[in-house]
Design an enzyme around this catalytic site. Structure first.
Site, PDB file in Angstrom:
ATOM      1  CG  ASN A 107      -3.811   6.878  -4.560  1.00 28.30           C
ATOM      2  OD1 ASN A 107      -4.542   5.954  -4.900  1.00 28.30           O
ATOM      3  ND2 ASN A 107      -3.760   8.021  -5.206  1.00 28.30           N
ATOM      4  N   PRO A 124     -11.354  10.338 -16.598  1.00 30.38           N
ATOM      5  CG  PRO A 124      -9.234  10.217 -17.579  1.00 30.38           C
ATOM      6  CD  PRO A 124      -9.943  10.120 -16.253  1.00 30.38           C
ATOM      7  CE1 TYR A 126       1.821  -3.384  -1.330  1.00 27.75           C
ATOM      8  CE2 TYR A 126       2.123  -5.751  -1.099  1.00 27.75           C
ATOM      9  CZ  TYR A 126       1.291  -4.661  -1.254  1.00 27.75           C
ATOM     10  OH  TYR A 126      -0.064  -4.841  -1.363  1.00 27.75           O
ATOM     11  CB  THR A 178     -11.300   6.031  -7.239  1.00 24.39           C
ATOM     12  OG1 THR A 178     -11.632   4.696  -6.836  1.00 24.39           O
ATOM     13  CG2 THR A 178     -12.461   6.959  -6.957  1.00 24.39           C
ATOM     14  CB  SER A 179     -12.124   1.929 -11.034  1.00 24.70           C
ATOM     15  OG  SER A 179     -11.671   1.159  -9.936  1.00 24.70           O
ATOM     16  CG  HIS A 233      -6.772   1.171   0.511  1.00 24.89           C
ATOM     17  ND1 HIS A 233      -7.125   1.085  -0.812  1.00 24.89           N
ATOM     18  CD2 HIS A 233      -7.917   0.928   1.201  1.00 24.89           C
ATOM     19  CE1 HIS A 233      -8.422   0.811  -0.918  1.00 24.89           C
ATOM     20  NE2 HIS A 233      -8.917   0.723   0.293  1.00 24.89           N
ATOM     21  CB  CYS A 246       9.551  -8.555  19.075  1.00 25.72           C
ATOM     22  SG  CYS A 246       8.490  -8.599  17.630  1.00 25.72           S
TER      23      CYS A 246
HETATM   24  P1  OAD Z   1      -8.120   1.796 -10.210  1.00 21.33           P
HETATM   25  O1  OAD Z   1      -6.882   1.392 -10.933  1.00 21.33           O
HETATM   26  O2  OAD Z   1      -9.160   0.759  -9.993  1.00 21.33           O
HETATM   27  O3  OAD Z   1      -8.820   3.008 -10.971  1.00 21.33           O
HETATM   28  C1  OAD Z   1      -8.090   4.104 -11.422  1.00 21.33           C
HETATM   29  C2  OAD Z   1      -9.061   5.086 -12.040  1.00 21.33           C
HETATM   30  O4  OAD Z   1      -8.322   6.241 -12.375  1.00 21.33           O
HETATM   31  C3  OAD Z   1      -9.736   4.598 -13.320  1.00 21.33           C
HETATM   32  O5  OAD Z   1     -11.143   4.790 -13.199  1.00 21.33           O
HETATM   33  C4  OAD Z   1      -9.157   5.489 -14.405  1.00 21.33           C
HETATM   34  O6  OAD Z   1     -10.109   5.807 -15.424  1.00 21.33           O
HETATM   35  C5  OAD Z   1      -8.786   6.733 -13.622  1.00 21.33           C
HETATM   36  N1  OAD Z   1      -7.668   7.518 -14.184  1.00 21.33           N
HETATM   37  C6  OAD Z   1      -6.594   7.103 -14.887  1.00 21.33           C
HETATM   38  N2  OAD Z   1      -5.798   8.120 -15.194  1.00 21.33           N
HETATM   39  C7  OAD Z   1      -6.358   9.240 -14.654  1.00 21.33           C
HETATM   40  C8  OAD Z   1      -5.992  10.622 -14.601  1.00 21.33           C
HETATM   41  N3  OAD Z   1      -4.870  11.070 -15.148  1.00 21.33           N
HETATM   42  N4  OAD Z   1      -6.830  11.480 -13.957  1.00 21.33           N
HETATM   43  C9  OAD Z   1      -7.976  11.038 -13.384  1.00 21.33           C
HETATM   44  N5  OAD Z   1      -8.360   9.751 -13.400  1.00 21.33           N
HETATM   45  C10 OAD Z   1      -7.571   8.857 -14.013  1.00 21.33           C
HETATM   46  O7  OAD Z   1      -7.625   2.444  -8.834  1.00 21.33           O
HETATM   47  P2  OAD Z   1      -8.445   2.661  -7.475  1.00 21.33           P
HETATM   48  O8  OAD Z   1      -9.858   2.975  -7.754  1.00 21.33           O
HETATM   49  O9  OAD Z   1      -7.662   3.620  -6.675  1.00 21.33           O
HETATM   50  O10 OAD Z   1      -6.153  -1.630  -3.262  1.00 21.33           O
HETATM   51  O11 OAD Z   1      -8.352   1.239  -6.834  1.00 21.33           O
HETATM   52  C11 OAD Z   1      -8.817   1.063  -5.515  1.00 21.33           C
HETATM   53  C12 OAD Z   1      -8.039   0.002  -4.805  1.00 21.33           C
HETATM   54  O12 OAD Z   1      -8.060  -1.204  -5.553  1.00 21.33           O
HETATM   55  C13 OAD Z   1      -6.567   0.316  -4.638  1.00 21.33           C
HETATM   56  O13 OAD Z   1      -6.313   1.080  -3.498  1.00 21.33           O
HETATM   57  C14 OAD Z   1      -5.930  -1.033  -4.559  1.00 21.33           C
HETATM   58  C15 OAD Z   1      -6.713  -1.721  -5.654  1.00 21.33           C
HETATM   59  O14 OAD Z   1      -6.748  -3.086  -5.648  1.00 21.33           O
HETATM   60  C16 OAD Z   1      -5.225  -2.466  -2.741  1.00 21.33           C
HETATM   61  O15 OAD Z   1      -4.152  -2.705  -3.267  1.00 21.33           O
HETATM   62  C17 OAD Z   1      -5.598  -3.052  -1.440  1.00 21.33           C
END
Ligand code: OAD
Length: 256
Positions: free
Chosen positions: A110, A224, A75, A198-199, A127, A160
């Site tokens: 994020n 994308p 981290y 987000t995926s 998160h 603490c």
């Molecule tokens: P992911 O890494 O799973 O997904 C990122 C998404 O962003 C993908 O679908 C990409 O296609 C898209 N992407 C990439 N570049 C981009 C751009 N320039 N503009 C728009 N989209 C773009 O990330 P999250 O969905 O945020 O949790 O993941 C969710 C959670 O899973 C995170 O918060 C994290 C992870 O494990 C923890 O760490 C607890």
């Protein structure tokens, strides 16, 4: 299920632009992709963090219990990347839109703090935030700058002296009740929901977006790639979020 289709500029039909202009309850649900253009790695995909690192060794309560130094090191390294990053045009367009419409809300997965640095105020960081730590004993929260000495590795509570942990929701942990109740309410009220970068593989954020759409919100995905939500939104813009959100903001408000 609605038909998903990739849209290029001008992105929306005239009636949809009107809807975006008039909507008060505008909800953004963002993920790692919105910060990709700021140089922060995403989690999934070919360049994603989970290709090189194992979530179960770094982002679970069990991992922290087993090796807190390793988890803190990871981290600390990620926080360094976030400190050096700047909000990009995507974060900035959302913050400027909130200035025009104070009812606009952002729910982000994020932890990088970039929405707040861009100026977003109506912000739910579901998160957590990588710049904060909390005590495993007394649960007090500290900004990383409040922890002295501000060093890498294991950190201890200034109150603490028990071990501090990153203020992050890890795999297998529950969301904060107060935040979750509020997010469900925002999803219920939303007239428009933008799902950005987000995926949609984490169930709560994905369900929030689906719930908003099922409650009647106009759903727009900016990504994308195709995701679990692409079939459910009304418009899927298959482009990067920075330039796309800038153009949407410029078209709506006729300003840069
Ligand atoms: P992911 O890494 O799973 O997904 C990122 C998404 O962003 C993908 O679908 C990409 O296609 C898209 N992407 C990439 N570049 C981009 C751009 N320039 N503009 C728009 N989209 C773009 O990330 P999250 O969905 O945020 O949790 O993941 C969710 C959670 O899973 C995170 O918060 C994290 C992870 O494990 C923890 O760490 C607890």
């Amino acid at each position: 299920m609605r038909e998903s289709f990739a849209k290029m500029e001008p992105f929306f039909k005239t009636s949809e632009w009107d809807l975006l202009r008039k909507a008060k309850n505008v909800l953004f649900l963002t993920g790692a992709g919105i910060s990709e253009e700021s140089g922060i790695p995403t989690f999934r995909g070919d360049q994603g963090l989970w290709k090189s690192y194992r979530a179960e060794e770094l982002a679970t309560p069990e991992a922290f219990h087993k090796n807190p130094a390793l988890v803190w090191e990871w981290y600390d390294w990620r926080r360094g990347i976030c400190s050096n990053a700047e909000p990009n045009p995507g974060h900035i367009a959302i913050a400027k839109w909130e200035n025009k419409n104070p009812r606009l809300q952002v729910i982000t997965q994020n932890v990088d703090g970039l929405h707040a640095r861009a100026g977003s105020k109506n912000l739910s960081e579901i998160h957590g935030n990588i710049f904060w730590a909390r005590c495993t004993n007394c649960h007090s929260k500290f900004h990383i700058d409040q922890i002295t000495p501000k060093r890498s590795g294991i950190k201890f509570c200034p109150n603490c002296e028990f071990i501090l942990r990153p203020h992050i929701v890890w795999f297998g942990e529950s969301y904060e009740d107060r935040i979750l109740v509020r997010c469900w309410e925002l999803a219920k009220q939303a007239e428009v929901v933008f799902v950005v970068g987000t995926s949609a593989q984490v169930s709560v954020p994905s369900s929030l977006a689906l719930s908003a759409i099922r409650n009647g919100a106009f759903g727009v995905e900016i990504n994308p790639s195709v995701t679990n939500l692409s079939d459910s939104v009304h418009v899927h813009i298959t482009d990067k979020s920075g330039p796309t959100l800038s153009k949407i903001f410029q078209t709506l408000f006729q300003e840069e």
